[in-house]
Design an enzyme around this catalytic site. Structure first.
Site, PDB file in Angstrom:
ATOM      1  N   PHE A 122     -10.364  -8.770 -11.377  1.00 46.23           N
ATOM      2  CA  PHE A 122     -11.969  -8.965 -11.759  1.00 46.23           C
ATOM      3  C   PHE A 122     -12.412  -7.571 -11.686  1.00 46.23           C
ATOM      4  CE2 PHE A 122     -11.259 -13.523 -10.902  1.00 46.23           C
ATOM      5  CZ  PHE A 122     -11.371 -13.905 -12.240  1.00 46.23           C
TER       6      PHE A 122
ATOM      7  N   ASP B 183      -9.932  -0.837  -1.060  1.00 45.97           N
ATOM      8  CA  ASP B 183      -9.946  -2.284  -1.565  1.00 45.97           C
ATOM      9  C   ASP B 183     -10.475  -3.363  -0.574  1.00 45.97           C
ATOM     10  OD1 ASP B 183     -10.221  -4.706  -2.979  1.00 45.97           O
ATOM     11  OD2 ASP B 183      -8.132  -4.702  -3.768  1.00 45.97           O
TER      12      ASP B 183
ATOM     13  N   VAL C 190      -9.607   8.780  -4.759  1.00 42.19           N
ATOM     14  CA  VAL C 190      -8.215   9.055  -4.023  1.00 42.19           C
ATOM     15  C   VAL C 190      -7.205   9.168  -5.135  1.00 42.19           C
ATOM     16  CG1 VAL C 190      -6.738   7.602  -2.476  1.00 42.19           C
ATOM     17  CG2 VAL C 190      -9.348   7.358  -2.072  1.00 42.19           C
TER      18      VAL C 190
ATOM     19  N   LYS D 199      -1.678  -3.968   2.315  1.00 45.97           N
ATOM     20  CA  LYS D 199      -0.310  -4.191   1.533  1.00 45.97           C
ATOM     21  C   LYS D 199      -0.008  -2.625   0.787  1.00 45.97           C
ATOM     22  CE  LYS D 199      -2.565  -6.175  -2.611  1.00 45.97           C
ATOM     23  NZ  LYS D 199      -2.736  -7.356  -3.504  1.00 45.97           N
TER      24      LYS D 199
ATOM     25  N   LEU E 251      -7.876   4.459 -13.671  1.00 49.17           N
ATOM     26  CA  LEU E 251      -7.087   4.742 -12.624  1.00 49.17           C
ATOM     27  C   LEU E 251      -6.115   3.541 -12.180  1.00 49.17           C
ATOM     28  CD1 LEU E 251      -9.358   7.201 -10.379  1.00 49.17           C
ATOM     29  CD2 LEU E 251      -7.572   7.674 -11.850  1.00 49.17           C
TER      30      LEU E 251
ATOM     31  N   ASN F 100      -2.757  -1.078  -1.364  1.00 46.96           N
ATOM     32  CA  ASN F 100      -4.118  -0.682  -0.770  1.00 46.96           C
ATOM     33  C   ASN F 100      -3.720   0.646   0.140  1.00 46.96           C
ATOM     34  OD1 ASN F 100      -5.306  -2.459  -2.482  1.00 46.96           O
ATOM     35  ND2 ASN F 100      -5.269  -4.196  -1.097  1.00 46.96           N
TER      36      ASN F 100
ATOM     37  N   THR G 294      -2.188 -11.595  -0.396  1.00 48.47           N
ATOM     38  CA  THR G 294      -0.719 -11.680  -0.966  1.00 48.47           C
ATOM     39  C   THR G 294       0.270 -12.207  -0.420  1.00 48.47           C
ATOM     40  OG1 THR G 294      -1.622  -9.415  -2.228  1.00 48.47           O
ATOM     41  CG2 THR G 294       0.830 -10.108  -2.391  1.00 48.47           C
TER      42      THR G 294
ATOM     43  N   ILE H 210     -12.079  -2.945 -12.497  1.00 51.98           N
ATOM     44  CA  ILE H 210     -11.142  -1.935 -12.976  1.00 51.98           C
ATOM     45  C   ILE H 210     -11.691  -0.643 -12.503  1.00 51.98           C
ATOM     46  CG2 ILE H 210     -12.689  -1.598 -15.002  1.00 51.98           C
ATOM     47  CD1 ILE H 210     -10.263  -0.828 -16.562  1.00 51.98           C
ATOM     48  N   VAL H 211     -10.964   0.289 -12.088  1.00 59.93           N
ATOM     49  CA  VAL H 211     -11.210   1.683 -11.572  1.00 59.93           C
ATOM     50  C   VAL H 211     -11.045   2.931 -12.521  1.00 59.93           C
ATOM     51  CG1 VAL H 211     -10.864   3.170  -9.325  1.00 59.93           C
ATOM     52  CG2 VAL H 211     -10.719   0.796  -9.305  1.00 59.93           C
TER      53      VAL H 211
ATOM     54  N   LYS I 283     -15.537   1.895  -9.445  1.00 60.33           N
ATOM     55  CA  LYS I 283     -14.864   0.578  -9.608  1.00 60.33           C
ATOM     56  C   LYS I 283     -15.974  -0.277 -10.340  1.00 60.33           C
ATOM     57  CE  LYS I 283     -13.117  -3.045  -6.531  1.00 60.33           C
ATOM     58  NZ  LYS I 283     -12.759  -3.226  -5.068  1.00 60.33           N
TER      59      LYS I 283
ATOM     60  N   SER J  95      -6.472  -1.202 -12.100  1.00 58.06           N
ATOM     61  CA  SER J  95      -7.241  -2.469 -12.514  1.00 58.06           C
ATOM     62  C   SER J  95      -6.669  -3.587 -11.304  1.00 58.06           C
ATOM     63  CB  SER J  95      -7.065  -2.948 -13.847  1.00 58.06           C
ATOM     64  OG  SER J  95      -5.932  -3.356 -14.032  1.00 58.06           O
TER      65      SER J  95
ATOM     66  N   ASP K  76      -6.420  -7.616   3.546  1.00 59.68           N
ATOM     67  CA  ASP K  76      -5.390  -7.568   2.290  1.00 59.68           C
ATOM     68  C   ASP K  76      -4.817  -6.183   2.314  1.00 59.68           C
ATOM     69  OD1 ASP K  76      -4.489  -8.183  -0.279  1.00 59.68           O
ATOM     70  OD2 ASP K  76      -6.171  -7.273  -1.214  1.00 59.68           O
TER      71      ASP K  76
END
Length: 501
Positions: free
Chosen positions: A32, A169, A104, A149, A27, A152, A188, A34-35, A50, A29, A147
């Site tokens: 470090f 996240d 989600v 943004k 879905l 997310n 970010t 990956i989903v 995840k 990444s 985080d």
């Protein structure tokens, strides 16, 4: 803090996640993580798995530290809110921690809005309010997301009239403790607060700044602080270098712009809190309004422009992000990293062995140098002796050749002597034969003479005696002349004996 961490650690199931879930397609990444979509075998329910890559050693920079994963799990355990993703289960294996999360599937909020034909402030506030409600739940528990943004902010399901926002996240999320100063540089660049850029103490206020940036982009399709480079972006944030450009905000309401400017406040003490944001006039005034579809076409065109700019921003944002295949690379080289970690411990013992071996080598070099000096000295003596031996050998060789020449000459002389001896021997044999014949004749002559018993005219001797004496003398003289006296020593002539023979 220790007891909480222990509780989070106890939650980690040391079993294979594949035994309980069917793992499906990817879905998304991160650096470090990956989903992937997954289905629980026992219930058939859909979830998101995840996979977070663990850091394998303290010296490594690849992967996420175990305590950071535990912190994320601990925070997710405390959360249960309609606008925040929920944690269902946690598994751990040798290389990964796997978080089983609420699925989600509606995609990112900005992607959804960019695909709409039009967007009004009323619609925007409906989504902003959901973001605020999720953040309010976190801030009430002294949890900062750090985080926030567009990537997310997801939608649970986009195929409904008003999709539900889901904040995801929580890898950077922290619980803010009273009296404990917390500083960090993360997030970010486009969305971080000035206190993060300036490395100042952090709190819940950093999330409010990020909400201000998100709202600015949502209403205009432009990013307030984004520069040509990361350094330019951070300088703009530190200097609060932004403005409401007429090109983008000519039709934006004043309450909306005031809401944004009260969030993009450098002094975090003056910045809106989450409660103040929820009670802001712009949010309150648009809370129950719906977009009036009968508005004049010109305004619809302007709304279309807003959406177009947002679409351009999302396209540019996604295209400017380099393909993130860090996790894939990490998965590919996971075994290599583990092998390196094992080798590191081997290198430590190897280094100790090397030091010990170096000492032995130094000792051996010292001994070698001593031996080498001794061997050089001995070698000089040996070379001198060898030179003497070669000299003596050459002398012996010369003497040998001289001796061989002498032996050859002696052999030739011996051959000559042998020939001469043979000649004398033959001559002697002929003389002996001749003498024997003469003796025989004399005996015959003597036998023909009358014997006088009284001795005849030779007083006191016989004729034979006198004759024999004269004959012997004559023979010796004859032989001396013939043989040179060389063979007389072995000859004893006895005429009297000869007469008897």
């Amino acid at each position: 803090m220790t007891s909480v961490r222990t509780a989070a650690m106890d939650l980690f199931k040391q079993q294979k996640v594949e035994d309980f879930y069917e793992i499906g397609e990817e879905l998304g990444s991160g650096q470090f993580a990956i989903v992937k979509q997954c289905r629980e075998k026992s219930t058939g329910l859909e979830f998101a798995a995840k996979f977070i890559k663990k850091r394998q050693s303290m010296a490594s920079s690849r992967g996420v530290r175990r305590e950071e994963i535990e912190r994320e799990v601990d925070i997710l355990q405390q959360i249960q809110h309609p606008n925040i993703v929920t944690l269902h289960d946690v598994y751990e294996n040798r290389t990964d921690v796997v978080l089983i999360l609420e699925l989600v599937s509606g995609g990112e909020l900005f992607d959804f809005l960019a695909q709409k034909e039009s967007l009004s402030e009323e619609e925007a506030t409906q989504f902003i309010k959901q973001i605020l409600e999720g953040v309010n739940y976190l801030h009430a528990r002294e949890i900062a997301h750090f985080d926030l943004k567009p990537e997310n902010i997801m939608l649970l399901d986009k195929n409904v009239p008003l999709p539900r926002i889901k904040l995801i996240d929580f890898g950077l999320a922290h619980k803010i403790e009273a009296g404990v100063e917390f500083k960090n540089i993360f997030g970010t660049p486009e969305f971080v607060a000035p206190e993060i850029v300036n490395y100042e103490p952090l709190g819940l206020e950093a999330d409010m700044w990020s909400i201000g940036v998100i709202t600015y982009i949502l209403l205009s399709g432009a990013s307030p602080f984004l520069g040509e480079t990361k350094q330019d972006t951070l300088r703009n944030i530190s200097a609060i270098n932004y403005e409401f450009d007429e090109e983008f905000f000519c039709h934006t309401s004043e309450p909306a712009k005031k809401f944004i400017s009260q969030l993009l406040e450098k002094d975090k003490r003056k910045r809106l809190t989450i409660q103040e944001a929820l009670n802001h006039p712009w949010i309150k005034s648009n809370e129950h309004k719906e977009e009036n579809k009968a508005k004049e076409p010109k305004k619809r065109e302007r709304r279309q422009l807003k959406t177009k700019r947002l679409r351009e921003y999302t396209i540019k944002s996604h295209s400017s992000m380099p393909p993130n295949n860090t996790y894939v690379n990490f998965e590919r080289f996971a075994q290599v990293v583990e092998d390196i970690d094992q080798m590191e411990s081997s290198f430590v013992s190897l280094a100790a062995a090397h030091d010990s071996l170096q000492e032995d080598i130094d000792a051996m070099v010292s001994i070698y140098n001593e031996k080498e000096a001794w061997y050089k000295e001995e070698s000089e003596d040996v070379r001198h002796e060898l030179s003497q031996i070669r000299y003596e050998f050459r002398k012996v060789e010369a003497f040998k050749r001289s001796l061989q020449d002498d032996m050859q000459a002696f052999s030739s002389s011996l051959d000559g002597i042998s020939n001469r001896y043979q000649e004398r021997q033959n001559h002697f044999d002929s003389l002996r034969q001749e003498l024997s014949n003469e003796l025989k004749w004399v005996q015959e002559v003597m036998g023909s003479f009358p014997m006088d018993g009284d001795g005849g005219g030779y007083p006191n001797c016989s004729f034979s005696t006198v004759f024999n004496h004269d004959v012997n003398e004559a023979l010796k003289e004859l032989l001396n002349r013939s043989c040179g006296g060389e063979l007389l020593s072995g000859i004893n002539l006895d005429l009297e004996t000869g007469q008897q023979r």
